[in-house]
Structures are given as C-alpha cells and as structure tokens.
Design a protein around this motif. Structure first.
Motif, PDB file in Angstrom:
ATOM      1  N   MET A 272       0.816  -1.197   0.000  1.00  0.00           N
ATOM      2  CA  MET A 272       0.000   0.000   0.000  1.00  0.00           C
ATOM      3  C   MET A 272       0.859   1.261   0.000  1.00  0.00           C
ATOM      4  O   MET A 272       0.477   2.277  -0.549  1.00  0.00           O
ATOM      5  N   ALA A 273       2.014   1.151   0.636  1.00  0.00           N
ATOM      6  CA  ALA A 273       2.883   2.330   0.716  1.00  0.00           C
ATOM      7  C   ALA A 273       3.389   2.731  -0.651  1.00  0.00           C
ATOM      8  O   ALA A 273       3.625   3.913  -0.916  1.00  0.00           O
ATOM      9  N   ASN A 274       3.575   1.731  -1.551  1.00  0.00           N
ATOM     10  CA  ASN A 274       4.094   2.025  -2.884  1.00  0.00           C
ATOM     11  C   ASN A 274       2.984   2.271  -3.905  1.00  0.00           C
ATOM     12  O   ASN A 274       3.283   2.521  -5.070  1.00  0.00           O
ATOM     13  N   ASP A 275       1.716   2.162  -3.478  1.00  0.00           N
ATOM     14  CA  ASP A 275       0.596   2.364  -4.397  1.00  0.00           C
ATOM     15  C   ASP A 275       0.344   3.861  -4.529  1.00  0.00           C
ATOM     16  O   ASP A 275      -0.061   4.527  -3.583  1.00  0.00           O
ATOM     17  N   THR A 276       0.634   4.388  -5.691  1.00  0.00           N
ATOM     18  CA  THR A 276       0.520   5.830  -5.917  1.00  0.00           C
ATOM     19  C   THR A 276      -0.814   6.234  -6.552  1.00  0.00           C
ATOM     20  O   THR A 276      -1.011   7.404  -6.885  1.00  0.00           O
ATOM     21  N   ARG A 277      -1.729   5.246  -6.711  1.00  0.00           N
ATOM     22  CA  ARG A 277      -3.020   5.590  -7.315  1.00  0.00           C
ATOM     23  C   ARG A 277      -3.846   6.439  -6.359  1.00  0.00           C
ATOM     24  O   ARG A 277      -3.805   6.253  -5.140  1.00  0.00           O
ATOM     25  N   THR A 278      -4.590   7.343  -6.910  1.00  0.00           N
ATOM     26  CA  THR A 278      -5.433   8.207  -6.077  1.00  0.00           C
ATOM     27  C   THR A 278      -6.651   7.425  -5.590  1.00  0.00           C
ATOM     28  O   THR A 278      -7.003   6.362  -6.123  1.00  0.00           O
ATOM     29  N   ILE A 279      -7.290   7.955  -4.551  1.00  0.00           N
ATOM     30  CA  ILE A 279      -8.491   7.318  -4.017  1.00  0.00           C
ATOM     31  C   ILE A 279      -9.595   7.291  -5.070  1.00  0.00           C
ATOM     32  O   ILE A 279     -10.338   6.327  -5.191  1.00  0.00           O
ATOM     33  N   ARG A 280      -9.671   8.360  -5.850  1.00  0.00           N
ATOM     34  CA  ARG A 280     -10.667   8.395  -6.921  1.00  0.00           C
ATOM     35  C   ARG A 280     -10.453   7.238  -7.882  1.00  0.00           C
ATOM     36  O   ARG A 280     -11.413   6.599  -8.337  1.00  0.00           O
ATOM     37  N   HIS A 281      -9.161   6.959  -8.178  1.00  0.00           N
ATOM     38  CA  HIS A 281      -8.850   5.867  -9.100  1.00  0.00           C
ATOM     39  C   HIS A 281      -9.166   4.510  -8.464  1.00  0.00           C
ATOM     40  O   HIS A 281      -9.681   3.609  -9.130  1.00  0.00           O
ATOM     41  N   LEU A 282      -8.877   4.365  -7.175  1.00  0.00           N
ATOM     42  CA  LEU A 282      -9.143   3.097  -6.493  1.00  0.00           C
ATOM     43  C   LEU A 282     -10.636   2.808  -6.391  1.00  0.00           C
ATOM     44  O   LEU A 282     -11.053   1.654  -6.405  1.00  0.00           O
ATOM     45  N   ARG A 283     -11.421   3.861  -6.237  1.00  0.00           N
ATOM     46  CA  ARG A 283     -12.863   3.681  -6.084  1.00  0.00           C
ATOM     47  C   ARG A 283     -13.616   3.679  -7.410  1.00  0.00           C
ATOM     48  O   ARG A 283     -14.844   3.570  -7.436  1.00  0.00           O
ATOM     49  N   ALA A 284     -12.916   3.780  -8.493  1.00  0.00           N
ATOM     50  CA  ALA A 284     -13.557   3.785  -9.805  1.00  0.00           C
ATOM     51  C   ALA A 284     -14.150   2.403 -10.103  1.00  0.00           C
ATOM     52  O   ALA A 284     -13.634   1.369  -9.681  1.00  0.00           O
ATOM     53  N   ARG A 285     -15.227   2.383 -10.823  1.00  0.00           N
ATOM     54  CA  ARG A 285     -15.898   1.131 -11.158  1.00  0.00           C
ATOM     55  C   ARG A 285     -15.085   0.343 -12.176  1.00  0.00           C
ATOM     56  O   ARG A 285     -14.495   0.910 -13.087  1.00  0.00           O
ATOM     57  N   ASN A 286     -15.104  -0.971 -11.987  1.00  0.00           N
ATOM     58  CA  ASN A 286     -14.412  -1.858 -12.918  1.00  0.00           C
ATOM     59  C   ASN A 286     -15.431  -2.380 -13.934  1.00  0.00           C
ATOM     60  O   ASN A 286     -16.179  -3.309 -13.664  1.00  0.00           O
ATOM     61  N   TYR A 287     -15.471  -1.781 -15.087  1.00  0.00           N
ATOM     62  CA  TYR A 287     -16.449  -2.165 -16.093  1.00  0.00           C
ATOM     63  C   TYR A 287     -16.042  -3.413 -16.863  1.00  0.00           C
ATOM     64  O   TYR A 287     -16.764  -3.863 -17.758  1.00  0.00           O
ATOM     65  N   ASP A 288     -14.895  -3.973 -16.540  1.00  0.00           N
ATOM     66  CA  ASP A 288     -14.463  -5.201 -17.207  1.00  0.00           C
ATOM     67  C   ASP A 288     -15.037  -6.452 -16.546  1.00  0.00           C
ATOM     68  O   ASP A 288     -14.909  -7.549 -17.082  1.00  0.00           O
ATOM     69  N   GLU A 289     -15.663  -6.330 -15.365  1.00  0.00           N
ATOM     70  CA  GLU A 289     -16.225  -7.491 -14.693  1.00  0.00           C
ATOM     71  C   GLU A 289     -17.440  -8.015 -15.465  1.00  0.00           C
ATOM     72  O   GLU A 289     -18.190  -7.255 -16.060  1.00  0.00           O
ATOM     73  N   GLN A 290     -17.594  -9.346 -15.452  1.00  0.00           N
ATOM     74  CA  GLN A 290     -18.714  -9.995 -16.129  1.00  0.00           C
ATOM     75  C   GLN A 290     -19.936  -9.955 -15.215  1.00  0.00           C
ATOM     76  O   GLN A 290     -19.942 -10.567 -14.151  1.00  0.00           O
ATOM     77  N   PRO A 291     -21.014  -9.235 -15.589  1.00  0.00           N
ATOM     78  CA  PRO A 291     -22.168  -9.124 -14.696  1.00  0.00           C
ATOM     79  C   PRO A 291     -23.040 -10.371 -14.666  1.00  0.00           C
ATOM     80  O   PRO A 291     -23.793 -10.572 -13.742  1.00  0.00           O
ATOM     81  N   LEU A 292     -22.960 -11.217 -15.691  1.00  0.00           N
ATOM     82  CA  LEU A 292     -23.836 -12.367 -15.761  1.00  0.00           C
ATOM     83  C   LEU A 292     -23.326 -13.484 -14.864  1.00  0.00           C
ATOM     84  O   LEU A 292     -22.124 -13.688 -14.703  1.00  0.00           O
ATOM     85  N   CYS A 293     -24.271 -14.234 -14.272  1.00  0.00           N
ATOM     86  CA  CYS A 293     -23.881 -15.302 -13.343  1.00  0.00           C
ATOM     87  C   CYS A 293     -23.282 -16.499 -14.064  1.00  0.00           C
ATOM     88  O   CYS A 293     -22.630 -17.335 -13.442  1.00  0.00           O
ATOM     89  N   ILE A 294     -23.483 -16.605 -15.379  1.00  0.00           N
ATOM     90  CA  ILE A 294     -23.012 -17.772 -16.118  1.00  0.00           C
ATOM     91  C   ILE A 294     -21.588 -17.540 -16.608  1.00  0.00           C
ATOM     92  O   ILE A 294     -21.286 -16.519 -17.245  1.00  0.00           O
ATOM     93  N   ALA A 295     -20.722 -18.503 -16.302  1.00  0.00           N
ATOM     94  CA  ALA A 295     -19.357 -18.497 -16.840  1.00  0.00           C
ATOM     95  C   ALA A 295     -19.328 -19.475 -18.006  1.00  0.00           C
ATOM     96  O   ALA A 295     -19.261 -20.694 -17.806  1.00  0.00           O
ATOM     97  N   TYR A 296     -19.416 -18.965 -19.215  1.00  0.00           N
ATOM     98  CA  TYR A 296     -19.501 -19.831 -20.381  1.00  0.00           C
ATOM     99  C   TYR A 296     -18.213 -20.624 -20.574  1.00  0.00           C
ATOM    100  O   TYR A 296     -17.115 -20.052 -20.508  1.00  0.00           O
ATOM    101  N   PRO A 297     -18.308 -21.926 -20.808  1.00  0.00           N
ATOM    102  CA  PRO A 297     -17.106 -22.718 -21.086  1.00  0.00           C
ATOM    103  C   PRO A 297     -16.425 -22.207 -22.349  1.00  0.00           C
ATOM    104  O   PRO A 297     -17.095 -21.785 -23.297  1.00  0.00           O
ATOM    105  N   PRO A 298     -15.114 -22.219 -22.374  1.00  0.00           N
ATOM    106  CA  PRO A 298     -14.399 -21.723 -23.559  1.00  0.00           C
ATOM    107  C   PRO A 298     -14.676 -22.594 -24.775  1.00  0.00           C
ATOM    108  O   PRO A 298     -14.852 -23.808 -24.661  1.00  0.00           O
ATOM    109  N   MET A 299     -14.753 -21.963 -25.919  1.00  0.00           N
ATOM    110  CA  MET A 299     -14.985 -22.672 -27.173  1.00  0.00           C
ATOM    111  C   MET A 299     -13.654 -23.119 -27.753  1.00  0.00           C
ATOM    112  O   MET A 299     -12.608 -22.514 -27.502  1.00  0.00           O
ATOM    113  N   GLY A 300     -13.697 -24.197 -28.518  1.00  0.00           N
ATOM    114  CA  GLY A 300     -12.497 -24.664 -29.194  1.00  0.00           C
ATOM    115  C   GLY A 300     -12.068 -23.702 -30.279  1.00  0.00           C
ATOM    116  O   GLY A 300     -12.801 -22.786 -30.669  1.00  0.00           O
TER     117      GLY A 300
END
Length: 310
Positions: A1-29
């Motif tokens: 944490m001492a070396n983390d230079t990100r601002t609080i605004r950046h830490l509290r920003a929403r992660n829009y890369d998360e998958q909102p759906l409950c289903i984890a689709y199996p990978p396709m060949g």
C-alpha cells in the motif's frame, strides 16, 4: 500500500471489465463457432416462474429442443448455457440476474440451481406423496386413472421409487372391479410379470376402456356413442317409445272437442283447421302472410259471416 501511488478516486472507480452475468460460459475450441438461430430462440418453450408452471416439464421441453440443434464440435454445456436464458421470462428471467457473476459454470449447476428455486423440497415432497397415496375414484375409468397416475409420476421425476413400487401403488388403489380385471388379465396379479410387461398389459387394458364414459354407481359404463348405459338395441327401443309419446302429444294438442288437451289450429285468414301458412285460399289468390297482418279484421273475416263478417 505504501508504494501504491493511485489516487483514491482511481481506487474507487468502477471496474467495467467485470462480467455481470452469473453464467461463466465454457471456452470454445479453436474451430468451434456457432450462433443461436432466431428460429430456435423463438420456438423455445417459455418459463415464467408462476406458481402453476412445471419446472420439470420445462426442462424436458428445453432438452428436446436442444437435442437436434447442438452443432458439431460444440458441447452440451457450451450450447445449453447460452440457450437457456432465452427460455426464461418475467420473474424467472429476473431471478437469473440475482446470482454473483461467474457462479454457474456447467449445465448441471444451472439445472440444480433452477430446480432449487422453482422446485423446492416442499413441492417435491408434496408431488411424491401424491404418487404414493393416489386412489382411483369410484366413477373413474381405468384409462382415466392410468393417465392421471402417469401424469403424477412425470411431474415428480426424482421420486426415487422403483418400477415395481410404482406398479404396487397403482394396483393397490384400484377399485374392486378393475382389480378383478387386472388380476384376470395377468393370471392372478402383476407379480407374475416383469415391470415392463405389466406396464404393457395395464396400458392395453386402459386403452380398451377409453371409449367408455364415466362409471355409474352400479359399476356399468356409458357407451360413448349413445351417451347412456344401454345396449344399442335397448337404446333404439327407448328412442322409438319416446318418439311415439311425442307424436301422440302433438295429435292430442291439435285435436278439438272430445276432451282434447290443446286448442285446435285455426287459420287466421279463413278460420279453417290449418295453419295460416298453408291456407289454400291465400295460396290460390297469391296473398302473403305479411300482407294479412296489415289487413283489417273485417276484410278477411267477411269470408266467414257466421263469425261477425259482413
């Protein structure tokens, strides 16, 4: 944490890369690629999550639709997990979004989660009890009872009862009349046959009663073709008797004097003993019934002076 230079605004920003759906689709060949056709999605049976919906029946229909639609090189998990959400509507579809993301990874997980929600133990136990306590109604044919019993079993596919247990439950609850029928057809009872052969015998016996109506108190059955508990000869004799009574009542009603039961038919034009529509004088002169209603009383009464004509 001492070396983390990100601002609080950046830490509290929403992660829009998360998958909102409950289903984890199996990978396709590498070579697997498919899309759900609009025709397939449109023809999927729909489950709404209402109290009257049968989740087991819905799963069976969904499985039948997918059987011939899974492309080559695609697994059941890959196809069904992508197709199943399109079969849910209203409250059932909302329910799917309540789970944490990536919490369902296989079709088995999806099926178990779906049944835990819409087919809980209380409903399962009630359905299983209905199988073990079923009884044939006094006025219920063997066919109707057999069909009702099969429906109860289909509504509780996880009853855990063996085939011989189901047969025993069914046969023990038969009426005395149908018990004698089954025993006579199986040489003393279904115990003398295998489960499969016993089911075939009962199926044939039940089908033989399909053309009959509901049982009467005395145990006789209605002929579906005539709607009464008579043989065809008895039915014909009854019909002839009723017809005679009907004709006799018409004759008595149209006779006059001598104690007749009804008024004599009288023509409103010439007062003759016939309906006005068949009056020979009107027919001869081309007079229509509608014109008579517009004529004065004296005009048509003049043809019979004895009744006050002039």
């Amino acid at each position: 944490m001492a070396n983390d230079t990100r601002t609080i605004r950046h830490l509290r920003a929403r992660n829009y890369d998360e998958q909102p759906l409950c289903i984890a689709y199996p990978p396709m060949g590498a070579n697997a690629n498919f899309e759900l056709k609009e025709f397939f999605i449109h023809n999927l049976s729909k489950f709404y999550g209402h109290a009257g919906n049968d989740p087991n029946h819905h799963l069976s229909e969904f499985h039948m639709m997918c059987e011939g639609a899974v492309p080559n090189g695609v697994t059941e998990d890959q196809f069904k997990l992508r197709a199943f959400p399109f079969s849910l509507q209203d409250a059932a579809k909302d329910w799917l979004f309540y789970f944490p993301s990536n919490s369902i990874a296989t079709w088995k997980d999806m099926k178990a989660t779906f049944l835990e929600k819409f087919y809980p133990d209380s409903r399962h136990n009630h359905a299983k009890k209905a199988i073990t306590t079923v009884e044939q109604e006094v006025d219920e044919t063997l066919y109707d009872y057999w069909e009702r019993f099969k429906q109860l079993v289909a509504q509780c596919p996880y009853h855990g009862l063996s085939g011989d247990d189901l047969l025993v439950n069914f046969c023990q609850a038969l009426t005395q009349q149908d018990q004698r029928l089954v025993n006579a057809s199986t040489g003393g009872g279904v115990d003398n046959y295998s489960v499969a052969d016993s089911n075939d015998i009962i199926e044939r016996l039940a089908s033989s009663t399909r053309n009959y109506g509901r049982k009467q108190d005395g145990g006789s059955m209605n002929f579906s073709s005539v709607g009464a508990s008579f043989s065809p000869t008895q039915k014909l004799e009854n019909d002839v008797s009723h017809l005679k009574q009907f004709v006799a009542s018409l004759v008595n009603k149209n006779q006059d004097g001598g104690g007749g039961q009804g008024p004599q038919i009288e023509c409103g034009f010439c007062q003759g003993p016939h309906p006005i529509e068949t009056c020979p004088i009107m027919i001869e002169e081309g007079i229509e019934v509608e014109n008579v209603s517009a004529m004065g009383h004296g005009n048509y009464n003049s043809r019979n002076p004895s009744r006050g004509g002039y």
